[in-house]
Design a protein around this motif. Structure first.
Motif, mmCIF file in Angstrom:
data_model
loop_
_atom_site.group_PDB
_atom_site.id
_atom_site.type_symbol
_atom_site.label_atom_id
_atom_site.label_comp_id
_atom_site.label_asym_id
_atom_site.label_seq_id
_atom_site.Cartn_x
_atom_site.Cartn_y
_atom_site.Cartn_z
ATOM 1 N N VAL A 7 -54.238 -33.035 8.026
ATOM 2 C CA VAL A 7 -53.265 -33.907 8.533
ATOM 3 C C VAL A 7 -52.017 -33.002 9.055
ATOM 4 C CG1 VAL A 7 -51.378 -35.792 7.824
ATOM 5 C CG2 VAL A 7 -53.659 -35.992 7.227
ATOM 6 N N ALA A 8 -51.516 -32.185 8.083
ATOM 7 C CA ALA A 8 -50.594 -31.091 8.434
ATOM 8 C C ALA A 8 -50.834 -30.243 9.888
ATOM 9 C CB ALA A 8 -50.102 -30.392 7.373
ATOM 10 N N THR A 9 -52.149 -29.919 9.812
ATOM 11 C CA THR A 9 -52.585 -29.085 10.841
ATOM 12 C C THR A 9 -52.489 -30.017 12.023
ATOM 13 O OG1 THR A 9 -53.923 -27.826 9.575
ATOM 14 C CG2 THR A 9 -54.382 -27.673 12.184
ATOM 15 N N ALA A 11 -57.187 -22.309 10.439
ATOM 16 C CA ALA A 11 -57.968 -23.783 10.140
ATOM 17 C C ALA A 11 -59.396 -23.750 10.483
ATOM 18 C CB ALA A 11 -57.364 -24.693 10.991
ATOM 19 N N ALA A 12 -59.742 -22.818 11.554
ATOM 20 C CA ALA A 12 -61.324 -22.652 12.121
ATOM 21 C C ALA A 12 -62.224 -22.218 10.816
ATOM 22 C CB ALA A 12 -61.273 -21.837 13.356
ATOM 23 N N ARG A 13 -61.552 -21.209 9.898
ATOM 24 C CA ARG A 13 -62.322 -20.758 8.870
ATOM 25 C C ARG A 13 -62.342 -21.524 7.597
ATOM 26 N NH1 ARG A 13 -59.301 -16.315 11.027
ATOM 27 N NH2 ARG A 13 -57.926 -16.615 9.009
ATOM 28 N N ALA A 73 -62.715 -31.499 7.450
ATOM 29 C CA ALA A 73 -61.681 -32.193 8.167
ATOM 30 C C ALA A 73 -60.870 -31.508 9.043
ATOM 31 C CB ALA A 73 -61.047 -33.121 7.529
ATOM 32 N N VAL A 74 -60.373 -30.093 8.272
ATOM 33 C CA VAL A 74 -59.550 -29.319 9.208
ATOM 34 C C VAL A 74 -60.272 -28.858 10.243
ATOM 35 C CG1 VAL A 74 -58.186 -27.198 8.532
ATOM 36 C CG2 VAL A 74 -58.628 -28.742 6.835
ATOM 37 N N ARG A 75 -61.582 -28.292 10.140
ATOM 38 C CA ARG A 75 -62.053 -27.775 11.526
ATOM 39 C C ARG A 75 -62.512 -28.703 12.421
ATOM 40 N NH1 ARG A 75 -65.878 -26.302 7.278
ATOM 41 N NH2 ARG A 75 -67.539 -27.196 8.304
ATOM 42 N N ARG A 76 -62.618 -30.059 12.048
ATOM 43 C CA ARG A 76 -62.747 -31.068 13.215
ATOM 44 C C ARG A 76 -61.351 -31.099 13.796
ATOM 45 N NH1 ARG A 76 -64.951 -35.316 9.756
ATOM 46 N NH2 ARG A 76 -62.984 -35.972 9.243
ATOM 47 N N VAL A 77 -60.245 -31.107 13.316
ATOM 48 C CA VAL A 77 -59.083 -31.082 13.901
ATOM 49 C C VAL A 77 -58.883 -29.876 15.119
ATOM 50 C CG1 VAL A 77 -56.453 -30.749 13.602
ATOM 51 C CG2 VAL A 77 -57.762 -32.242 12.132
ATOM 52 N N VAL A 78 -59.223 -28.827 14.561
ATOM 53 C CA VAL A 78 -59.184 -27.621 15.574
ATOM 54 C C VAL A 78 -59.931 -27.782 16.833
ATOM 55 C CG1 VAL A 78 -59.789 -25.208 15.809
ATOM 56 C CG2 VAL A 78 -58.739 -26.085 13.702
#
Length: 326
Positions: free
Chosen positions: A217-219, A270-272, A277-282
């Motif tokens: 969410v923060a990303t 974020a990609a690593r 969910a974080v990689r999806r945002v990227v």
């Protein structure tokens, strides 16, 4: 009751149905029945008046007792009478400030009486100002846990927001959200974002939060330059002639305040990330913005991601933004 009395009188006299000769008896029966109801009502009214007078006497006695013994005001914060609760709030001693007292005042912030809600928030702000910083983190967890559920609080949200103006309270909010890994962390964080409490800490959340959902969410908020939260639900028609519809969250947003962060470094980190969910945002962000020379290694790692959700997004990315090697 009147019908039963009338029926009893006529059956006792052998008159199953009223006739012209029985009009007088019927009127008398009606008057007796009505009089019994009036007498019962007067008795009930007298009983209610007596109870009310007793309650008013108890209320006045308690209010005087609280004013004379303020050290016992805490006991009456949960009294059923609103006047007694108000007296307890006004006379609660601030010298006994503690996390337990702050939690009791927090519960009164959800009082059904608007005047008591605002008074409880004022007293809570006074108590919080006297607490040491080590006691603020558990208190912040309790405030965020309740504020996201209480519907009455939406009308007095400004009174609660002023409590977080102190730097110590903002630091406590940041520390709690960074360390929380279970429970409704994202919902609490979005509530804090709505109030503008954690704008300056979003970069820390994106890199160091224990909750992967909060990192995602923060990303997303940092990359989009907006913060998002939900306010109730809205109706979406599926088939209006048939009366079929579904409900979905109503999303609101506002522009993110001035925040300094390294966008490329954020995307690379974020990609690593281990959180899907974080990689999806990227991947979603790259689909919107396209490739960049500084992100070549990041794009290559996402193209080889084992997750189907990320692989599907990167497949769309290659179709929308063909790479030179394709």
């Amino acid at each position: 009751m009147m019908w039963k009395l009338w029926n009893c009188l006529f059956k006792r006299n052998g008159l199953a149905m009223p006739t012209a000769k029985t009009d007088t008896l019927r009127r008398e029966a009606r008057e007796v029945a009505y009089q019994s109801w009036r007498n019962l009502g007067n008795a009930k009214k007298l009983q209610f008046d007596q109870v009310s007078l007793a309650r008013e006497a108890d209320r006045a006695r308690l209010v005087r007792h609280i004013a004379d013994h303020p050290d016992q005001a805490v006991v009456h914060l949960t009294h059923y009478d609103g006047y007694v609760r108000e007296a307890a709030l006004r006379h609660v001693p601030l010298a006994d400030a503690s996390p337990a007292l702050a939690l009791l005042l927090l519960e009164r912030c959800n009082d059904w009486v608007p005047v008591l809600r605002r008074l409880a928030m004022e007293r809570l702000r006074d108590v919080v100002a006297l607490l040491p910083e080590t006691d603020l983190v558990p208190l912040v967890a309790a405030i965020l846990g309740r504020a996201t559920r209480w519907q009455r609080l939406s009308t007095d949200i400004g009174d609660l927001t002023s409590m977080f103006d102190a730097p110590a309270m903002r630091n406590a909010v940041n520390e709690y959200l960074l360390s929380a890994s279970q429970g409704p962390v994202v919902r609490q964080a979005r509530w804090a974002m709505r109030l503008g409490i954690v704008d300056g800490a979003l970069a820390q959340f994106a890199l160091r939060a224990r909750s992967s959902a909060l990192r995602a969410v923060a990303t997303e908020c940092l990359l989009d330059g907006k913060v998002y939260w939900t306010e109730g639900r809205e109706k979406v028609w599926v088939d209006k002639p048939m009366g079929l519809y579904r409900t979905q969250p109503r999303w609101q947003s506002r522009a993110l305040g001035p925040v300094t962060f390294d966008r490329v470094a954020l995307l690379q980190s974020a990609a690593r990330d281990k959180g899907l969910a974080v990689r999806r945002v990227v991947a979603d962000h790259l689909c919107k913005t396209g490739p960049e020379p500084a992100l070549a290694a990041t794009i290559a790692s996402l193209l080889e991601d084992q997750s189907r959700a990320v692989a599907h997004r990167m497949h769309f990315f290659r179709q929308k933004w063909p790479l030179k090697t394709d």
